[in-house]
Design an enzyme around this catalytic site. Structure first.
Site, PDB file in Angstrom:
ATOM      1  N   CYS A 157      -5.646  -1.150  -0.404  1.00 16.16           N
ATOM      2  CA  CYS A 157      -5.948  -2.098   0.693  1.00 16.16           C
ATOM      3  C   CYS A 157      -7.398  -1.967   1.171  1.00 16.16           C
ATOM      4  O   CYS A 157      -8.241  -2.818   0.870  1.00 16.16           O
ATOM      5  CB  CYS A 157      -4.995  -1.878   1.879  1.00 16.16           C
ATOM      6  SG  CYS A 157      -3.252  -2.148   1.489  1.00 16.16           S
ATOM      7  N   ARG A 158      -7.692  -0.898   1.917  1.00 13.93           N
ATOM      8  CA  ARG A 158      -8.991  -0.826   2.594  1.00 13.93           C
ATOM      9  C   ARG A 158     -10.154  -0.530   1.654  1.00 13.93           C
ATOM     10  O   ARG A 158     -11.187  -1.224   1.685  1.00 13.93           O
ATOM     11  CB  ARG A 158      -8.934   0.225   3.716  1.00 13.93           C
ATOM     12  CG  ARG A 158      -8.016  -0.180   4.845  1.00 13.93           C
ATOM     13  CD  ARG A 158      -7.685   0.990   5.738  1.00 13.93           C
ATOM     14  NE  ARG A 158      -6.839   1.973   5.064  1.00 13.93           N
ATOM     15  CZ  ARG A 158      -6.466   3.131   5.577  1.00 13.93           C
ATOM     16  NH1 ARG A 158      -6.901   3.484   6.760  1.00 13.93           N
ATOM     17  NH2 ARG A 158      -5.685   3.942   4.896  1.00 13.93           N
ATOM     18  N   SER A 159     -10.041   0.529   0.840  1.00 12.45           N
ATOM     19  CA  SER A 159     -11.209   0.901   0.026  1.00 12.45           C
ATOM     20  C   SER A 159     -11.517  -0.103  -1.091  1.00 12.45           C
ATOM     21  O   SER A 159     -12.697  -0.332  -1.380  1.00 12.45           O
ATOM     22  CB  SER A 159     -11.118   2.337  -0.501  1.00 12.45           C
ATOM     23  OG  SER A 159     -10.029   2.533  -1.348  1.00 12.45           O
ATOM     24  N   ASN A 182      -5.837   3.433  -1.979  1.00  7.61           N
ATOM     25  CA  ASN A 182      -6.786   2.695  -2.825  1.00  7.61           C
ATOM     26  C   ASN A 182      -6.217   1.341  -3.273  1.00  7.61           C
ATOM     27  O   ASN A 182      -6.518   0.855  -4.353  1.00  7.61           O
ATOM     28  CB  ASN A 182      -7.227   3.526  -4.048  1.00  7.61           C
ATOM     29  CG  ASN A 182      -8.434   2.966  -4.796  1.00  7.61           C
ATOM     30  OD1 ASN A 182      -8.559   3.149  -6.014  1.00  7.61           O
ATOM     31  ND2 ASN A 182      -9.325   2.292  -4.124  1.00  7.61           N
ATOM     32  N   ASP A 188      -5.107   1.213   8.964  1.00  9.45           N
ATOM     33  CA  ASP A 188      -4.282   0.988   7.774  1.00  9.45           C
ATOM     34  C   ASP A 188      -3.450  -0.285   7.974  1.00  9.45           C
ATOM     35  O   ASP A 188      -2.636  -0.350   8.894  1.00  9.45           O
ATOM     36  CB  ASP A 188      -3.371   2.218   7.624  1.00  9.45           C
ATOM     37  CG  ASP A 188      -2.475   2.126   6.410  1.00  9.45           C
ATOM     38  OD1 ASP A 188      -2.445   1.065   5.761  1.00  9.45           O
ATOM     39  OD2 ASP A 188      -1.804   3.134   6.122  1.00  9.45           O
ATOM     40  N   CYS A 230      -9.804   5.498   0.837  1.00  6.96           N
ATOM     41  CA  CYS A 230      -8.705   5.362   1.801  1.00  6.96           C
ATOM     42  C   CYS A 230      -7.514   6.160   1.257  1.00  6.96           C
ATOM     43  O   CYS A 230      -7.692   7.029   0.404  1.00  6.96           O
ATOM     44  CB  CYS A 230      -8.365   3.894   2.050  1.00  6.96           C
ATOM     45  SG  CYS A 230      -7.822   2.988   0.591  1.00  6.96           S
TER      46      CYS A 230
HETATM   47  P1  4NP Z   1      -4.808   1.876   1.901  1.00  7.18           P
HETATM   48  O1  4NP Z   1      -3.380   1.423   2.498  1.00  7.18           O
HETATM   49  O2  4NP Z   1      -4.916   3.353   2.181  1.00  7.18           O
HETATM   50  O3  4NP Z   1      -5.769   1.066   2.709  1.00  7.18           O
HETATM   51  O4  4NP Z   1      -4.794   1.539   0.439  1.00  7.18           O
HETATM   52  C1  4NP Z   1      -2.180   2.061   2.164  1.00  7.18           C
HETATM   53  C2  4NP Z   1      -1.561   1.765   0.970  1.00  7.18           C
HETATM   54  C3  4NP Z   1      -0.361   2.380   0.658  1.00  7.18           C
HETATM   55  C4  4NP Z   1       0.207   3.289   1.529  1.00  7.18           C
HETATM   56  C5  4NP Z   1      -0.432   3.581   2.718  1.00  7.18           C
HETATM   57  C6  4NP Z   1      -1.626   2.980   3.034  1.00  7.18           C
HETATM   58  N1  4NP Z   1       1.461   3.890   1.216  1.00  7.18           N
HETATM   59  O5  4NP Z   1       1.973   4.654   2.044  1.00  7.18           O
HETATM   60  O6  4NP Z   1       1.986   3.665   0.123  1.00  7.18           O
END
Ligand code: 4NP
Length: 155
Positions: free
Chosen positions: A13-15, A11, A124, A8
């Site tokens: 939340c989703r992955s 790294n 997201d 993602c």
């Molecule tokens: P992830 O979510 O891609 O599922 O880990 C996010 C975590 C942080 C951010 C965006 C999405 N950020 O902009 O910091």
């Protein structure tokens, strides 16, 4: 050994959720020695950090332990090491396709290609409410089951 990298943006939340959910499915199937599971982000924003506390809590309530995961960024060597690099959304799919050496580009796919609910992206959840985190686990559990069936068939 089959090696899978969930990807993602951050790294956190989703992955990592996909990693935790799929790791447990692999263990329940007794396939730990045959399927390697990891996750990474296309960005460097959160390198070294544990998953978002909301992801840890939502996953924990559903029986998955994400607490020991630490964020890392995708590197070029990952395209050699892993057999599948599974992106959570179209933006990360394109980022991986651009990074991938041409001969390994076919290892890059959308994770929800393995799902059964006609969705293409895991949204997201970072800037949204709690529901987003539940939805991540729902979508990930569904696609993880499909992925395990696929890897079993090709062993
Ligand atoms: P992830 O979510 O891609 O599922 O880990 C996010 C975590 C942080 C951010 C965006 C999405 N950020 O902009 O910091």
């Amino acid at each position: 050994m089959q090696r899978v990298l969930f990807v993602c943006l951050g790294n956190i939340c989703r992955s990592p959720t996909a990693q935790g959910v799929f790791q447990r499915l692999v263990e329940e199937a007794g396939l730990e020695g045959q399927i390697e599971v990891e996750s990474a982000g296309t960005s460097a924003y959160h390198i070294g950090q544990p998953p978002d506390s909301r992801s840890i809590a939502t996953a924990s309530a559903r029986g998955y332990d994400l607490s020991s995961i630490r964020a890392q960024q995708v590197i070029e060597a990952d395209f050699l090491h892993y057999d599948l690099l599974l992106a959570m959304d179209g933006e990360n799919l394109r980022a991986l396709q651009q990074m991938a050496p041409v001969q390994h580009r076919n290892k890059v796919e959308l994770f929800l290609n393995y799902g059964s609910c006609n969705r293409h992206e895991v949204p997201d959840p970072y800037y949204g409410g709690e529901n987003g985190f539940e939805e991540v686990v729902d979508l990930v559990e569904d696609a993880a089951r499909g992925l395990l069936n696929k890897l079993r068939d090709t062993q």
